[in-house]
Motif scaffolding. Structure first.
Motif, PDB file in Angstrom:
ATOM      1  N   LYS A  76      66.422  92.052  91.975  1.00  0.00           N
ATOM      2  CA  LYS A  76      67.224  91.331  90.980  1.00  0.00           C
ATOM      3  C   LYS A  76      67.249  92.108  89.666  1.00  0.00           C
ATOM      4  N   LEU A  77      66.097  92.626  89.261  1.00  0.00           N
ATOM      5  CA  LEU A  77      66.052  93.444  88.044  1.00  0.00           C
ATOM      6  C   LEU A  77      66.945  94.666  88.204  1.00  0.00           C
ATOM      7  N   GLY A  78      66.944  95.259  89.388  1.00  0.00           N
ATOM      8  CA  GLY A  78      67.797  96.412  89.664  1.00  0.00           C
ATOM      9  C   GLY A  78      69.272  96.084  89.568  1.00  0.00           C
ATOM     10  N   LEU A  79      69.665  94.906  90.031  1.00  0.00           N
ATOM     11  CA  LEU A  79      71.066  94.487  89.920  1.00  0.00           C
ATOM     12  C   LEU A  79      71.478  94.370  88.458  1.00  0.00           C
ATOM     13  N   ILE A  80      70.626  93.736  87.661  1.00  0.00           N
ATOM     14  CA  ILE A  80      70.934  93.609  86.233  1.00  0.00           C
ATOM     15  C   ILE A  80      71.056  94.997  85.616  1.00  0.00           C
ATOM     16  N   GLU A  81      70.062  95.843  85.860  1.00  0.00           N
ATOM     17  CA  GLU A  81      70.049  97.193  85.280  1.00  0.00           C
ATOM     18  C   GLU A  81      71.267  98.012  85.715  1.00  0.00           C
ATOM     19  N   SER A  82      71.763  97.771  86.946  1.00  0.00           N
ATOM     20  CA  SER A  82      72.881  98.563  87.467  1.00  0.00           C
ATOM     21  C   SER A  82      74.176  98.347  86.695  1.00  0.00           C
ATOM     22  N   ILE A  83      74.394  97.145  86.180  1.00  0.00           N
ATOM     23  CA  ILE A  83      75.635  96.889  85.435  1.00  0.00           C
ATOM     24  C   ILE A  83      75.380  96.584  83.967  1.00  0.00           C
ATOM     25  N   ASN A  84      74.116  96.372  83.617  1.00  0.00           N
ATOM     26  CA  ASN A  84      73.791  95.903  82.275  1.00  0.00           C
ATOM     27  C   ASN A  84      72.466  96.513  81.814  1.00  0.00           C
ATOM     28  N   PRO A  85      72.408  97.847  81.686  1.00  0.00           N
ATOM     29  CA  PRO A  85      71.134  98.506  81.356  1.00  0.00           C
ATOM     30  C   PRO A  85      70.556  98.124  79.996  1.00  0.00           C
TER      31      PRO A  85
END
Length: 95
Positions: A76-85
């Motif tokens: 989930k953290l990776g998903l956020i970071e992927s579009i919203n670093p």
């Protein structure tokens, strides 16, 4: 057929996360922001939109939500970071 969205809210960078599903993303995030959604998000002030997906229809969104909820926090953290670093609150982008 109703459209469907899956979304992840957060309270601070790498903080508490909440994964949800809705047919009206703007309205639902607004409800969280205004503490109209009683429960977990209200208790932990999880009101910032970090990630969302348009899944096309509500059935697909429900399936995607189950997949995300069954996955790890790291994913989930990776998903956020992927579009919203920068961990911005994406609410302004959807209204």
């Amino acid at each position: 057929m109703k459209t469907g969205y899956v979304y992840i809210l957060f309270n601070r960078r790498n903080g508490t996360l909440y994964t949800g599903v809705t047919s009206d993303l703007v309205k639902r995030v607004y409800q969280h922001r205004e503490h109209q959604a009683k429960g977990f998000t209200n208790k932990y002030d999880v009101v910032k939109l970090g990630y969302y997906e348009d899944c096309g229809d509500i059935t697909a969104a429900i399936e995607r939500e189950k997949q995300l909820k069954g996955g790890s926090r790291k994913k989930k953290l990776g998903l956020i970071e992927s579009i919203n670093p920068d961990w911005r609150d994406l609410y302004d982008e959807i209204i």
